[in-house]
Design a protein around this motif. Structure first.
Motif, PDB file in Angstrom:
ATOM      1  N   LYS A  73      16.346  -7.263  61.164  1.00 31.26           N
ATOM      2  CA  LYS A  73      16.084  -8.168  60.040  1.00 31.26           C
ATOM      3  C   LYS A  73      17.290  -8.203  59.104  1.00 31.26           C
ATOM      4  O   LYS A  73      17.727  -9.271  58.667  1.00 31.26           O
ATOM      5  N   LYS A  74      17.860  -7.041  58.813  1.00 30.27           N
ATOM      6  CA  LYS A  74      19.027  -6.969  57.931  1.00 30.27           C
ATOM      7  C   LYS A  74      20.222  -7.670  58.586  1.00 30.27           C
ATOM      8  O   LYS A  74      20.957  -8.407  57.925  1.00 30.27           O
ATOM      9  N   ALA A  75      20.408  -7.435  59.877  1.00 35.79           N
ATOM     10  CA  ALA A  75      21.504  -8.089  60.599  1.00 35.79           C
ATOM     11  C   ALA A  75      21.326  -9.609  60.571  1.00 35.79           C
ATOM     12  O   ALA A  75      22.298 -10.352  60.386  1.00 35.79           O
ATOM     13  N   ARG A  76      20.087 -10.057  60.730  1.00 36.88           N
ATOM     14  CA  ARG A  76      19.800 -11.500  60.715  1.00 36.88           C
ATOM     15  C   ARG A  76      20.147 -12.099  59.350  1.00 36.88           C
ATOM     16  O   ARG A  76      20.796 -13.132  59.265  1.00 36.88           O
ATOM     17  N   GLU A  77      19.693 -11.431  58.283  1.00 37.78           N
ATOM     18  CA  GLU A  77      19.987 -11.917  56.929  1.00 37.78           C
ATOM     19  C   GLU A  77      21.487 -11.982  56.676  1.00 37.78           C
ATOM     20  O   GLU A  77      22.000 -12.971  56.140  1.00 37.78           O
ATOM     21  N   THR A  78      22.186 -10.935  57.069  1.00 43.58           N
ATOM     22  CA  THR A  78      23.638 -10.879  56.878  1.00 43.58           C
ATOM     23  C   THR A  78      24.333 -11.954  57.700  1.00 43.58           C
ATOM     24  O   THR A  78      25.225 -12.646  57.206  1.00 43.58           O
ATOM     25  N   ALA A  79      23.914 -12.091  58.951  1.00 45.92           N
ATOM     26  CA  ALA A  79      24.531 -13.084  59.831  1.00 45.92           C
ATOM     27  C   ALA A  79      24.342 -14.499  59.288  1.00 45.92           C
ATOM     28  O   ALA A  79      25.280 -15.309  59.302  1.00 45.92           O
ATOM     29  N   ASP A  85      28.699 -19.161  55.065  1.00 42.46           N
ATOM     30  CA  ASP A  85      30.023 -19.074  54.434  1.00 42.46           C
ATOM     31  C   ASP A  85      31.143 -19.557  55.350  1.00 42.46           C
ATOM     32  O   ASP A  85      32.311 -19.521  54.984  1.00 42.46           O
ATOM     33  N   GLY A  86      30.763 -19.987  56.562  1.00 45.07           N
ATOM     34  CA  GLY A  86      31.738 -20.599  57.449  1.00 45.07           C
ATOM     35  C   GLY A  86      32.389 -19.684  58.476  1.00 45.07           C
ATOM     36  O   GLY A  86      33.306 -20.106  59.172  1.00 45.07           O
ATOM     37  N   LEU A  87      31.954 -18.444  58.589  1.00 41.16           N
ATOM     38  CA  LEU A  87      32.523 -17.569  59.605  1.00 41.16           C
ATOM     39  C   LEU A  87      32.081 -18.019  60.994  1.00 41.16           C
ATOM     40  O   LEU A  87      30.984 -18.554  61.164  1.00 41.16           O
ATOM     41  N   SER A  88      32.906 -17.770  61.963  1.00 41.82           N
ATOM     42  CA  SER A  88      32.584 -18.158  63.337  1.00 41.82           C
ATOM     43  C   SER A  88      31.504 -17.228  63.899  1.00 41.82           C
ATOM     44  O   SER A  88      31.343 -16.091  63.459  1.00 41.82           O
ATOM     45  N   ALA A  89      30.797 -17.736  64.882  1.00 39.48           N
ATOM     46  CA  ALA A  89      29.755 -16.947  65.533  1.00 39.48           C
ATOM     47  C   ALA A  89      30.330 -15.673  66.135  1.00 39.48           C
ATOM     48  O   ALA A  89      29.705 -14.615  66.085  1.00 39.48           O
ATOM     49  N   LEU A  90      31.538 -15.767  66.680  1.00 39.87           N
ATOM     50  CA  LEU A  90      32.172 -14.591  67.271  1.00 39.87           C
ATOM     51  C   LEU A  90      32.432 -13.514  66.218  1.00 39.87           C
ATOM     52  O   LEU A  90      32.141 -12.337  66.434  1.00 39.87           O
ATOM     53  N   LYS A  91      32.963 -13.909  65.060  1.00 46.81           N
ATOM     54  CA  LYS A  91      33.237 -12.954  63.985  1.00 46.81           C
ATOM     55  C   LYS A  91      31.927 -12.339  63.474  1.00 46.81           C
ATOM     56  O   LYS A  91      31.847 -11.130  63.246  1.00 46.81           O
ATOM     57  N   VAL A  92      30.940 -13.183  63.280  1.00 48.57           N
ATOM     58  CA  VAL A  92      29.643 -12.690  62.804  1.00 48.57           C
ATOM     59  C   VAL A  92      29.084 -11.677  63.798  1.00 48.57           C
ATOM     60  O   VAL A  92      28.605 -10.611  63.413  1.00 48.57           O
ATOM     61  N   SER A  93      29.184 -12.000  65.073  1.00 50.29           N
ATOM     62  CA  SER A  93      28.716 -11.107  66.127  1.00 50.29           C
ATOM     63  C   SER A  93      29.403  -9.743  66.030  1.00 50.29           C
ATOM     64  O   SER A  93      28.757  -8.703  66.155  1.00 50.29           O
ATOM     65  N   GLU A  94      30.703  -9.767  65.795  1.00 56.14           N
ATOM     66  CA  GLU A  94      31.451  -8.514  65.673  1.00 56.14           C
ATOM     67  C   GLU A  94      31.000  -7.717  64.449  1.00 56.14           C
ATOM     68  O   GLU A  94      30.792  -6.513  64.522  1.00 56.14           O
ATOM     69  N   TYR A  95      30.864  -8.392  63.311  1.00 53.39           N
ATOM     70  CA  TYR A  95      30.530  -7.707  62.072  1.00 53.39           C
ATOM     71  C   TYR A  95      29.111  -7.125  62.048  1.00 53.39           C
ATOM     72  O   TYR A  95      28.898  -6.024  61.562  1.00 53.39           O
ATOM     73  N   VAL A  96      28.154  -7.875  62.558  1.00 53.20           N
ATOM     74  CA  VAL A  96      26.772  -7.383  62.537  1.00 53.20           C
ATOM     75  C   VAL A  96      26.426  -6.590  63.801  1.00 53.20           C
ATOM     76  O   VAL A  96      25.308  -6.083  63.928  1.00 53.20           O
ATOM     77  N   GLU A  97      27.375  -6.512  64.718  1.00 55.88           N
ATOM     78  CA  GLU A  97      27.232  -5.747  65.962  1.00 55.88           C
ATOM     79  C   GLU A  97      26.009  -6.188  66.771  1.00 55.88           C
ATOM     80  O   GLU A  97      25.177  -5.391  67.191  1.00 55.88           O
ATOM     81  N   MET A  98      25.932  -7.497  66.939  1.00 55.35           N
ATOM     82  CA  MET A  98      24.878  -8.087  67.754  1.00 55.35           C
ATOM     83  C   MET A  98      25.546  -8.994  68.793  1.00 55.35           C
ATOM     84  O   MET A  98      26.647  -9.483  68.566  1.00 55.35           O
ATOM     85  N   PRO A  99      24.869  -9.253  69.912  1.00 57.69           N
ATOM     86  CA  PRO A  99      25.441 -10.119  70.936  1.00 57.69           C
ATOM     87  C   PRO A  99      25.710 -11.530  70.403  1.00 57.69           C
ATOM     88  O   PRO A  99      24.973 -12.037  69.551  1.00 57.69           O
TER      89      PRO A  99
END
Length: 108
Positions: A73-79, A85-99
């Motif tokens: 849930k926290k990862a979802r909110e953060t993502a 804010d315009g970050l790419s899906a790849l960057k978001v994936s890296e930061y929240v450590e989700m596929p």
């Protein structure tokens, strides 16, 4: 009501077999039902439930599942904030450590 009757019988007569069977069915049926039961019962009944689950290891499994739900849930909110804010899906994936597929599913 059935659950409360089972716990009352346990308190009065010590009928552990019925409590074990009922708890296993409740947990097996649906975790949200267990949460509902815990919210409706008094402290003594909750102690019986937790004692039961500690003995068979189910409580640890339940806690781990709840922690995992919280992390997701926290990862979802953060993502979602990061995507807005315009970050790419790849960057978001890296930061929240989700596929990456998980992040892409949020976009849709």
């Amino acid at each position: 009501m059935d659950i409360q009757e089972v716990f009352e019988a346990y308190r009065k007569y010590g009928i552990l077999e019925k409590v074990n069977i009922y708890l296993n069915r409740v947990l097996g049926a649906n975790q949200s039902i267990l949460e509902e039961v815990l919210a409706m019962t008094d402290v003594a009944v909750r102690k019986i439930i937790f004692d039961h689950f500690e003995k068979d290891g189910t409580l640890d499994k339940f806690r781990n599942e709840e922690q995992e739900k919280g992390r997701e849930k926290k990862a979802r909110e953060t993502a979602l904030k990061m995507l807005r804010d315009g970050l790419s899906a790849l960057k978001v994936s890296e930061y929240v450590e989700m596929p990456i597929e998980w992040v892409q599913s949020l976009i849709q």
